[in-house]
Design a protein around this motif. Structure first.
Motif, PDB file in Angstrom:
ATOM      1  N   GLY A  92       0.825  -1.128   0.089  1.00 58.66           N
ATOM      2  CA  GLY A  92      -0.021  -0.086   0.108  1.00 58.66           C
ATOM      3  C   GLY A  92       0.697   1.150   0.079  1.00 58.66           C
ATOM      4  N   LEU A  93       2.201   1.274   0.385  1.00 57.90           N
ATOM      5  CA  LEU A  93       2.956   2.396   0.443  1.00 57.90           C
ATOM      6  C   LEU A  93       3.868   2.513  -0.871  1.00 57.90           C
ATOM      7  CD1 LEU A  93       3.965   2.116   4.168  1.00 57.90           C
ATOM      8  CD2 LEU A  93       2.348   3.704   3.049  1.00 57.90           C
ATOM      9  N   ARG A  94       3.724   1.597  -1.988  1.00 60.29           N
ATOM     10  CA  ARG A  94       4.513   1.686  -3.068  1.00 60.29           C
ATOM     11  C   ARG A  94       4.485   2.916  -3.782  1.00 60.29           C
ATOM     12  NH1 ARG A  94       0.321  -1.513  -4.181  1.00 60.29           N
ATOM     13  NH2 ARG A  94      -0.760  -1.342  -6.154  1.00 60.29           N
ATOM     14  N   GLU A  95       3.352   3.606  -3.712  1.00 58.04           N
ATOM     15  CA  GLU A  95       3.152   4.993  -4.442  1.00 58.04           C
ATOM     16  C   GLU A  95       3.512   6.067  -3.699  1.00 58.04           C
ATOM     17  OE1 GLU A  95       2.189   4.797  -7.701  1.00 58.04           O
ATOM     18  OE2 GLU A  95       1.852   2.552  -7.986  1.00 58.04           O
ATOM     19  N   SER A  96       3.771   6.062  -2.473  1.00 52.14           N
ATOM     20  CA  SER A  96       3.812   7.211  -1.659  1.00 52.14           C
ATOM     21  C   SER A  96       5.174   7.090  -0.785  1.00 52.14           C
ATOM     22  CB  SER A  96       2.541   7.251  -0.395  1.00 52.14           C
ATOM     23  OG  SER A  96       2.325   5.946   0.269  1.00 52.14           O
ATOM     24  N   LEU A  97       5.155   6.276   0.099  1.00 48.13           N
ATOM     25  CA  LEU A  97       6.677   6.360   0.969  1.00 48.13           C
ATOM     26  C   LEU A  97       7.640   5.669   0.303  1.00 48.13           C
ATOM     27  CD1 LEU A  97       5.053   6.210   4.688  1.00 48.13           C
ATOM     28  CD2 LEU A  97       5.577   8.080   3.178  1.00 48.13           C
ATOM     29  N   TRP A  98       7.549   4.531  -0.376  1.00 45.64           N
ATOM     30  CA  TRP A  98       8.735   3.837  -0.875  1.00 45.64           C
ATOM     31  C   TRP A  98       9.413   4.653  -1.727  1.00 45.64           C
ATOM     32  CZ3 TRP A  98       6.474  -1.763  -2.506  1.00 45.64           C
ATOM     33  CH2 TRP A  98       6.147  -2.482  -1.296  1.00 45.64           C
ATOM     34  N   PRO A  99       8.764   5.530  -2.670  1.00 47.93           N
ATOM     35  CA  PRO A  99       9.334   6.403  -3.587  1.00 47.93           C
ATOM     36  C   PRO A  99      10.303   7.508  -2.649  1.00 47.93           C
ATOM     37  CG  PRO A  99       7.463   6.088  -4.599  1.00 47.93           C
ATOM     38  CD  PRO A  99       7.452   5.595  -3.114  1.00 47.93           C
ATOM     39  N   GLU A 100       9.969   7.789  -1.485  1.00 49.66           N
ATOM     40  CA  GLU A 100      10.990   8.653  -0.653  1.00 49.66           C
ATOM     41  C   GLU A 100      12.082   8.009  -0.226  1.00 49.66           C
ATOM     42  OE1 GLU A 100      10.194  11.750   0.292  1.00 49.66           O
ATOM     43  OE2 GLU A 100       8.346  11.817  -0.738  1.00 49.66           O
ATOM     44  N   LEU A 101      11.994   6.674   0.219  1.00 45.56           N
ATOM     45  CA  LEU A 101      13.205   5.918   0.591  1.00 45.56           C
ATOM     46  C   LEU A 101      14.031   5.916  -0.803  1.00 45.56           C
ATOM     47  CD1 LEU A 101      15.239   4.421   2.449  1.00 45.56           C
ATOM     48  CD2 LEU A 101      13.592   2.487   2.359  1.00 45.56           C
ATOM     49  N   LEU A 102      13.534   5.416  -1.850  1.00 43.72           N
ATOM     50  CA  LEU A 102      14.138   5.195  -3.135  1.00 43.72           C
ATOM     51  C   LEU A 102      15.091   6.247  -3.413  1.00 43.72           C
ATOM     52  CD1 LEU A 102      14.808   3.455  -5.383  1.00 43.72           C
ATOM     53  CD2 LEU A 102      12.708   4.677  -6.678  1.00 43.72           C
ATOM     54  N   ALA A 103      14.330   7.661  -3.226  1.00 43.12           N
ATOM     55  CA  ALA A 103      15.100   8.772  -3.702  1.00 43.12           C
ATOM     56  C   ALA A 103      16.496   9.122  -2.728  1.00 43.12           C
ATOM     57  CB  ALA A 103      14.119   9.943  -3.425  1.00 43.12           C
ATOM     58  N   TRP A 104      16.271   8.643  -1.461  1.00 48.20           N
ATOM     59  CA  TRP A 104      17.383   8.882  -0.473  1.00 48.20           C
ATOM     60  C   TRP A 104      18.681   7.635  -0.942  1.00 48.20           C
ATOM     61  CZ3 TRP A 104      19.960   5.761   2.926  1.00 48.20           C
ATOM     62  CH2 TRP A 104      21.201   6.541   3.814  1.00 48.20           C
ATOM     63  N   LEU A 105      17.990   6.550  -1.449  1.00 48.10           N
ATOM     64  CA  LEU A 105      18.875   5.616  -1.702  1.00 48.10           C
ATOM     65  C   LEU A 105      19.885   5.963  -3.227  1.00 48.10           C
ATOM     66  CD1 LEU A 105      16.869   2.200  -1.022  1.00 48.10           C
ATOM     67  CD2 LEU A 105      18.860   3.212   0.101  1.00 48.10           C
ATOM     68  N   ASP A 106      18.970   6.579  -4.056  1.00 51.93           N
ATOM     69  CA  ASP A 106      19.528   7.137  -5.454  1.00 51.93           C
ATOM     70  C   ASP A 106      20.336   8.162  -5.079  1.00 51.93           C
ATOM     71  OD1 ASP A 106      17.672   5.454  -6.745  1.00 51.93           O
ATOM     72  OD2 ASP A 106      16.221   6.925  -7.153  1.00 51.93           O
ATOM     73  N   ALA A 107      20.106   8.900  -4.160  1.00 53.65           N
ATOM     74  CA  ALA A 107      21.121  10.056  -3.639  1.00 53.65           C
ATOM     75  C   ALA A 107      22.416   9.415  -3.377  1.00 53.65           C
ATOM     76  CB  ALA A 107      20.686  11.002  -2.920  1.00 53.65           C
ATOM     77  N   ARG A 108      22.417   8.295  -2.672  1.00 51.62           N
ATOM     78  CA  ARG A 108      23.678   7.891  -2.040  1.00 51.62           C
ATOM     79  C   ARG A 108      24.521   7.084  -3.019  1.00 51.62           C
ATOM     80  NH1 ARG A 108      20.962   9.716   1.125  1.00 51.62           N
ATOM     81  NH2 ARG A 108      22.404  11.520   0.693  1.00 51.62           N
ATOM     82  N   VAL A 109      23.666   6.583  -4.000  1.00 48.00           N
ATOM     83  CA  VAL A 109      24.217   5.801  -5.459  1.00 48.00           C
ATOM     84  C   VAL A 109      25.107   7.044  -6.249  1.00 48.00           C
ATOM     85  CG1 VAL A 109      23.780   4.690  -7.582  1.00 48.00           C
ATOM     86  CG2 VAL A 109      22.836   3.806  -5.354  1.00 48.00           C
ATOM     87  N   GLU A 110      24.445   8.048  -6.480  1.00 43.93           N
ATOM     88  CA  GLU A 110      24.734   9.210  -7.265  1.00 43.93           C
ATOM     89  C   GLU A 110      26.132   9.459  -6.584  1.00 43.93           C
ATOM     90  OE1 GLU A 110      21.607  11.636  -7.626  1.00 43.93           O
ATOM     91  OE2 GLU A 110      20.486  10.058  -8.861  1.00 43.93           O
ATOM     92  N   ALA A 111      26.280   9.800  -5.269  1.00 41.47           N
ATOM     93  CA  ALA A 111      27.363  10.279  -4.864  1.00 41.47           C
ATOM     94  C   ALA A 111      28.564   9.411  -4.437  1.00 41.47           C
ATOM     95  CB  ALA A 111      26.936  11.016  -3.185  1.00 41.47           C
ATOM     96  N   ALA A 112      28.267   8.115  -4.632  1.00 36.72           N
ATOM     97  CA  ALA A 112      29.331   7.205  -4.210  1.00 36.72           C
ATOM     98  C   ALA A 112      30.295   7.157  -5.373  1.00 36.72           C
ATOM     99  CB  ALA A 112      28.623   5.785  -4.345  1.00 36.72           C
ATOM    100  N   PRO A 113      31.535   6.966  -4.736  1.00 37.32           N
ATOM    101  CA  PRO A 113      32.574   7.038  -5.526  1.00 37.32           C
ATOM    102  C   PRO A 113      32.792   5.609  -6.630  1.00 37.32           C
ATOM    103  CG  PRO A 113      33.397   6.408  -3.618  1.00 37.32           C
ATOM    104  CD  PRO A 113      32.060   6.723  -3.315  1.00 37.32           C
ATOM    105  N   PRO A 114      33.367   5.625  -7.778  1.00 35.17           N
ATOM    106  CA  PRO A 114      33.631   4.556  -8.761  1.00 35.17           C
ATOM    107  C   PRO A 114      33.926   3.353  -7.887  1.00 35.17           C
ATOM    108  CG  PRO A 114      34.542   6.459  -9.618  1.00 35.17           C
ATOM    109  CD  PRO A 114      34.330   7.062  -8.322  1.00 35.17           C
ATOM    110  N   GLN A 115      33.195   1.986  -8.324  1.00 36.17           N
ATOM    111  CA  GLN A 115      33.356   1.079  -7.648  1.00 36.17           C
ATOM    112  C   GLN A 115      34.506   0.278  -8.254  1.00 36.17           C
ATOM    113  OE1 GLN A 115      31.634   0.598  -4.496  1.00 36.17           O
ATOM    114  NE2 GLN A 115      31.258   2.626  -5.039  1.00 36.17           N
ATOM    115  N   GLY A 116      35.244  -0.598  -7.421  1.00 26.28           N
ATOM    116  CA  GLY A 116      36.094  -1.639  -8.231  1.00 26.28           C
ATOM    117  C   GLY A 116      35.418  -2.774  -9.079  1.00 26.28           C
ATOM    118  N   ASP A 117      36.402  -3.730  -9.782  1.00 25.23           N
ATOM    119  CA  ASP A 117      35.791  -4.799 -10.605  1.00 25.23           C
ATOM    120  C   ASP A 117      35.623  -5.838  -9.498  1.00 25.23           C
ATOM    121  OD1 ASP A 117      36.038  -3.331 -12.903  1.00 25.23           O
ATOM    122  OD2 ASP A 117      38.240  -4.142 -13.034  1.00 25.23           O
ATOM    123  N   GLY A 118      34.996  -6.766 -10.126  1.00 20.53           N
ATOM    124  CA  GLY A 118      34.748  -8.119  -9.369  1.00 20.53           C
ATOM    125  C   GLY A 118      33.468  -8.754  -9.255  1.00 20.53           C
TER     126      GLY A 118
END
Length: 314
Positions: free
Chosen positions: A277-303
């Motif tokens: 029931g929260l997939r249209e409302s609060l899940w996107p809020e948490l997703l946006a926070w996760l997305d911001a961490r991904v965008e700010a993360a340094p390049p990752q190594g291989d493996g």
């Protein structure tokens, strides 16, 4: 978010042998049309089965993430509570959580890694278990479970009866706790109930347990942390969530408290955040926070390496 045009996902079963004994069984979901942009491990709450997190994991996978869910040993698909009766809550936090993180790390080493911890899953992350190398982690309803701090008198009495009387008694007599009958979720191991009972009587919860060293562990955790609570959660009150996050003195902690009205639902409580029931409302809020961490993360190594196991398509 799920829709008729949503990206399809694939799923693989995972099985991880735990050095201390037994195995963790879970699921990896990934976007079917390409490599994931990040990976999120969902560490579960006490006596909460993996299936509660299925919809949320699929939501993450449709938005480009690999999502890992699982059951702690002695619960759900990871073995029965009788055969793991000696497992304590600290064993789930200190053995299962880092074992899953260690399994994930080399398999997705080329993308940012994150985690979401529900209740005790968030405790583990806050104590540094499974949090090494993460671009960030979120805790959902992770609180100091002090019975005396529950504000509602009736709920305080109910929880006190379970944690101080019925739960310990059944643990000692049966060798496990019939959580389904007691309204706790899944059946759970005897030792976990006895440890939970003891911690629930301490003003600082496990921070007051001298055998844990919890304050020092939490103080060493660094990076970005999002701590989420809900206004109608009878246990994880703002003060009890702060009782955990206040120990994260080296981390960058953001606190959010959402109400059922914010999510467009009647109730959320302690486990409702992961319901569809929260997939249209609060899940996107948490997703946006996760997305911001991904965008700010340094390049990752291989493996990264391919996964093997049982596959299904959704």
């Amino acid at each position: 978010m799920r829709s008729e045009s949503a990206t399809t996902t694939t799923s693989d079963e995972l099985r991880i042998q735990i050095p201390a004994g037994g195995q963790v069984v879970g699921t990896v979901r990934r976007p079917a049309d390409g490599a994931p942009r990040g990976v999120v491990v969902v560490h579960p709450a006490t006596a909460v089965p993996e299936r509660l997190y299925t919809s949320f994991a699929e939501f993450l996978a449709t938005h480009g993430y690999a999502a890992v869910t699982y059951d702690y040993r002695g619960t759900g698909r990871s073995g029965g509570p009788r055969e793991h009766r000696g497992l304590r809550m600290r064993d789930w936090m200190g053995d299962d959580v880092p074992a899953v993180a260690a399994w994930v790390r080399p398999r997705f080493g080329d993308v940012p890694q994150l985690a979401v911890g529900h209740s005790i899953g968030g405790h583990a992350l806050a104590l540094g278990h499974g949090s090494r190398g993460l671009a960030g982690f979120a805790t959902i309803a992770s609180h100091a479970g002090v019975t005396a701090a529950i504000p509602d008198r009736a709920e305080r009495a109910r929880v006190g009866l379970i944690l101080r009387v019925v739960g310990p008694a059944t643990a000692r007599v049966l060798g496990y706790v019939p959580g389904r009958r007691m309204g706790l979720g899944e059946d759970m191991t005897a030792a976990a109930m006895l440890e939970w009972s003891r911690w629930s009587r301490l003003p600082g919860y496990f921070f007051d347990d001298p055998t844990m060293g919890a304050a020092a562990d939490a103080a060493r955790v660094t990076g970005d942390v999002l701590a989420v609570g809900f206004t109608d959660d009878p246990w994880a009150t703002p003060g009890q969530i702060d009782a955990i996050t206040d120990h994260l003195t080296s981390a960058r902690v953001e606190r959010r408290t959402w109400s059922p009205a914010d999510g467009g639902v009647a109730t959320i409580g302690h486990t409702g955040f992961f319901r569809r029931g929260l997939r249209e409302s609060l899940w996107p809020e948490l997703l946006a926070w996760l997305d911001a961490r991904v965008e700010a993360a340094p390049p990752q190594g291989d493996g990264a390496v391919s996964l093997r196991g049982k596959k299904s398509r959704r």
